[in-house]
Scaffold this active site. Structure first.
Site, PDB file in Angstrom:
ATOM      1  N   LYS A 120      -1.466  -5.032 -12.140  1.00 48.14           N
ATOM      2  CA  LYS A 120      -1.723  -3.837 -11.321  1.00 48.14           C
ATOM      3  C   LYS A 120      -2.346  -2.786 -12.240  1.00 48.14           C
ATOM      4  O   LYS A 120      -1.712  -2.320 -13.184  1.00 48.14           O
ATOM      5  CB  LYS A 120      -0.429  -3.321 -10.712  1.00 48.14           C
ATOM      6  CG  LYS A 120      -0.641  -2.175  -9.759  1.00 48.14           C
ATOM      7  CD  LYS A 120       0.601  -1.944  -8.916  1.00 48.14           C
ATOM      8  CE  LYS A 120       0.354  -0.925  -7.822  1.00 48.14           C
ATOM      9  NZ  LYS A 120      -0.072   0.379  -8.308  1.00 48.14           N
ATOM     10  N   LYS A 279      -0.461 -11.716  -4.202  1.00 48.09           N
ATOM     11  CA  LYS A 279      -1.121 -11.791  -2.895  1.00 48.09           C
ATOM     12  C   LYS A 279      -1.159 -13.230  -2.436  1.00 48.09           C
ATOM     13  O   LYS A 279      -1.506 -14.122  -3.230  1.00 48.09           O
ATOM     14  CB  LYS A 279      -2.578 -11.352  -3.056  1.00 48.09           C
ATOM     15  CG  LYS A 279      -2.893  -9.998  -2.512  1.00 48.09           C
ATOM     16  CD  LYS A 279      -4.405  -9.881  -2.469  1.00 48.09           C
ATOM     17  CE  LYS A 279      -4.819  -8.445  -2.552  1.00 48.09           C
ATOM     18  NZ  LYS A 279      -6.273  -8.334  -2.611  1.00 48.09           N
ATOM     19  N   CYS A 419      14.417  35.845   9.693  1.00 51.18           N
ATOM     20  CA  CYS A 419      14.764  34.760   8.771  1.00 51.18           C
ATOM     21  C   CYS A 419      13.685  34.729   7.697  1.00 51.18           C
ATOM     22  O   CYS A 419      12.500  34.558   8.011  1.00 51.18           O
ATOM     23  CB  CYS A 419      14.809  33.425   9.517  1.00 51.18           C
ATOM     24  SG  CYS A 419      14.996  32.009   8.427  1.00 51.18           S
TER      25      CYS A 419
END
Ligand code: IVH
Length: 666
Positions: A120, A279, A419
């Site tokens: 990879k 794969k 708020c």
């Protein structure tokens, strides 16, 4: 520090006392990360003081680091103009991943065929498109997988990419990377990681500079061709002048051995690698296994250790995000991940937290697997062993005490008007919709706390001197921010309306309103019944919008003292122009103009240019060469989709470029 900021304390690399022990590359990553978190994201992670210390640590180790010059909003990309967008069809997916042999073997289950194994490559994904004539016509980043950015001129400067292929059109996908020998001889010590340099090289404004980085490309996929196997695809790539990632074909019983082998060779490879990709070789088998929206089911990345580690979930904290959602943050026992101690990770939202917990729901004291995404951002990857105490959802907003409720994937609350969380969000929404660049959430928070900006109108009376009183803001930056504000003293009225952040006052309603009125006073005085009587506007929208106008009346009038609004004049609306609302989509390369120019022509004649194939599309326009191939049976995803809609009663006309030119009278 506020709870909201505190929560961003995701990377303990910043707090930890061991900066001095970190390498230059890690320090640079941390500086870049926190700079971006501060200026661009809603996650200012550390105090200014800590940030300064971190920068000092880097300065001591690498006084010439380019990251030191990239501190501030410009370096963080806050001012970066949006690049030209490129759509990926089919999307550029991610890879599923695992961290141990058990998970890998489970993943392959009963599968019994050939598997292609490749390292990879730790680089940057890109796609390269070739026209029917075989010329390299476009390059793009992966972006979010569906839409990336055009980097055509830069990819042309990649060292080992063919600029022409013998038989286009085709698209090749792969990973751009910087060879380690290049990194070592030209950049190491002085510059950040090869991966960061690759990302930088691909986005250079001056493409000639890209060359200097000697970027290479490993190809791993071809779009627009059919193959029987990955091996055949790899050979096709080689035959067409590409370099595929060095593949090994193994049987399922050789999976772990292949990993071990790549791990062993890792040091000798001329590129950074962070795992192994598996794969399924047979394409028929791949098609049978299919895809999820995120990754193909026929591939997985087995990541190298060191970036992952086990820990125990101790607490879940809750923070208010800028959309008003109340989101969970995991607090775990410290775990060392590639040199940094990690104790916190965002769990993103309620639904993601629930999914992590499985049927039982997420429990405290669970053993969890922590990783650092992209090598930096801590992430709770999965629960390894469930704990004993269920995580309780907060019943009230930690800022304003408003009761929480579930809305889709998130925990929400009707935050009160005062708020702090929601007021800041309103201001932030205003800067986002108005596209006032440079005002990220952290700046807005500081402006709010110092009471320089407590409502949108305050932006327009800010001075450069006031801005310079803020931490990290010098004269140059302050002037730049003021310029950004000044650029918005005149805007389209519909954008202004949307920027108000009034519930249900989105783009559609805003446009309808600005077409009916030509001044803001009359527009905001519209009655509920009048609004509800407009086709496409329902009662709920009418209620919310008129309530919002009433409540914010003074705000709006204050704002329009500083911002002049452009209302459309009748001629502006050309939906009844020659192409009267007809929808055109362009796909593939055109010969005589870019797709963008073609879209502009359609819009100028009153037509629309949606971004994908839908049933109500009128024309799908392809290049003449593609039309010829289409007639010979060639299909892309878009063409198939259009045909499918036509089978279901749609009437999408698939036409060539010449025909299109005829339609627009050219
Ligand atoms: S196969 C669905 N092989 O990793 C994409 N990808 O985390 C399948 N990558 O975006 C791609 N090295 O850019 C494949 N040997 C390799 C790879 C690789 C790096 C990248 C790829 C993808 C990312 C997913």
């Amino acid at each position: 520090m506020t709870e909201q900021l505190d929560l961003g304390n995701v990377v303990d690399i910043t707090k930890s006392q061991n900066w001095a022990q970190l390498g230059v590359s890690d320090l640079e990553k941390a500086v870049e990360y926190h700079n971006r978190m501060y200026w661009v994201e809603n996650n200012a992670v550390i105090s200014d003081e800590d940030f300064d210390k971190l920068v000092e640590a880097l300065r001591t180790k690498a006084p010439d680091s380019p990251i030191l010059d990239a501190i501030g909003p410009e370096g963080a990309g806050a001012f970066a103009p949006d690049g030209v967008k490129v759509t990926h069809e089919p999307p550029m997916l991610s890879l599923d991943k695992c961290y141990d042999e058990d998970t890998l073997m489970k993943w392959f289950g009963k599968f019994d065929g050939e598997v292609v194994v490749t390292p990879k490559v730790d680089g940057v994904a890109a796609c390269i498109r070739y026209s029917s004539r075989g010329d390299l016509v476009q390059g793009a980043t992966r972006g979010n997988g569906t839409v990336g950015e055009d980097i055509t001129e830069n990819v042309k400067r990649i060292m080992n990419l063919p600029l022409t292929v013998s038989d286009g059109p085709m698209e090749v996908r792969g990973e751009a990377y910087m060879p380690l020998d290049v990194f070592r001889s030209k950049f190491e010590g002085e510059y950040s990681s090869p991966r960061n340099l690759t990302a930088g090289a691909m986005k250079q404004k001056d493409p000639e500079k890209t060359r200097n980085f000697e970027i290479h490309f490993y190809a791993y996929d071809v779009i627009g061709r059919e193959f029987e196997s990955e091996s055949e695809k790899m050979q096709f790539l080689i035959d067409h002048g590409f370099t595929p990632v060095d593949p090994k074909i193994v049987h399922v019983d050789g999976l772990q051995a292949a990993y071990d082998e790549i791990l062993d060779q890792r040091e000798e490879l001329n590129y950074d690698t962070d795992g192994v990709v598996y794969k399924v070789n047979s394409i028929e088998e791949q098609q049978r296994m299919g895809l999820t929206a995120h990754h193909p089911r026929f591939a997985i990345a087995y990541k190298f250790q060191g970036e992952s580690g086990q820990s125990t979930l101790r607490e879940v904290h809750w923070s208010v995000s800028r959309t008003g959602a109340i989101n969970p943050v995991a607090v775990v026992d410290p775990v060392d991940l590639s040199g940094a101690s990690v104790t916190r990770a965002s769990l993103h939202n309620l639904s993601i937290m629930e999914k992590l917990g499985g049927d039982e729901g997420l429990r405290l004291n669970s053993k969890v697997l922590m990783v650092r995404r992209g090598g930096v951002i801590p992430h709770l990857e999965k629960v390894v062993e469930p704990g004993d105490i269920p995580v309780e959802l907060p019943e009230a907003c930690p800022f304003c005490g408003a009761e929480t409720y579930r809305e889709g994937d998130v925990l929400m609350a009707h935050h009160t008007d005062d708020c702090r969380g929601s007021r800041m969000r309103q201001i932030e929404h205003f800067t986002q919709v108005m596209e006032i660049k440079g005002f990220g959430p952290k700046v807005i928070e500081t402006l709010y706390e110092t009471e320089l900006v407590t409502e949108p109108a305050d932006f327009f009376t800010l001075t450069s001197e006031e801005l310079q009183t803020l931490d990290r803001v010098g004269e140059k930056l302050a002037d730049r921010l003021i310029d950004a504000i000044d650029g918005k003293r005149e805007v389209d009225a519909h954008i202004f309306l949307r920027a108000l952040g009034i519930d249900e006052l989105g783009s559609h309603v805003s446009k309808i309103l600005t077409q009916r009125y030509d001044n803001i006073e009359d527009l905001i005085a519209i009655t509920r019944d009048e609004l509800a009587s407009i086709h496409t506007i329902g009662d709920v929208i009418a209620d919310k919008v008129t309530e919002g106008f009433e409540k914010r009346r003074q705000d709006i009038l204050d704002l329009t003292k500083h911002v002049s609004l452009r209302f459309p004049t009748p001629g502006d609306d050309n939906s009844d122009g020659e192409l009267g609302g007809k929808k055109f989509l362009f796909t593939g390369a055109l010969e005589s103009m870019s797709r963008k120019d073609a879209q502009k022509k359609v819009q100028a004649l009153g037509g629309e240019t949606p971004s994908g194939v839908t049933k109500d599309l009128d024309y799908l326009v392809i290049g003449d060469a593609d039309l010829e191939k289409f007639e010979g049976g060639w299909r892309t995803g878009k063409l198939k989709k259009a045909e499918k809609y036509n089978e279901d009663g749609g009437n999408i006309k698939i036409i060539g470029e010449t025909q299109f030119m005829g339609l627009i009278g050219e």
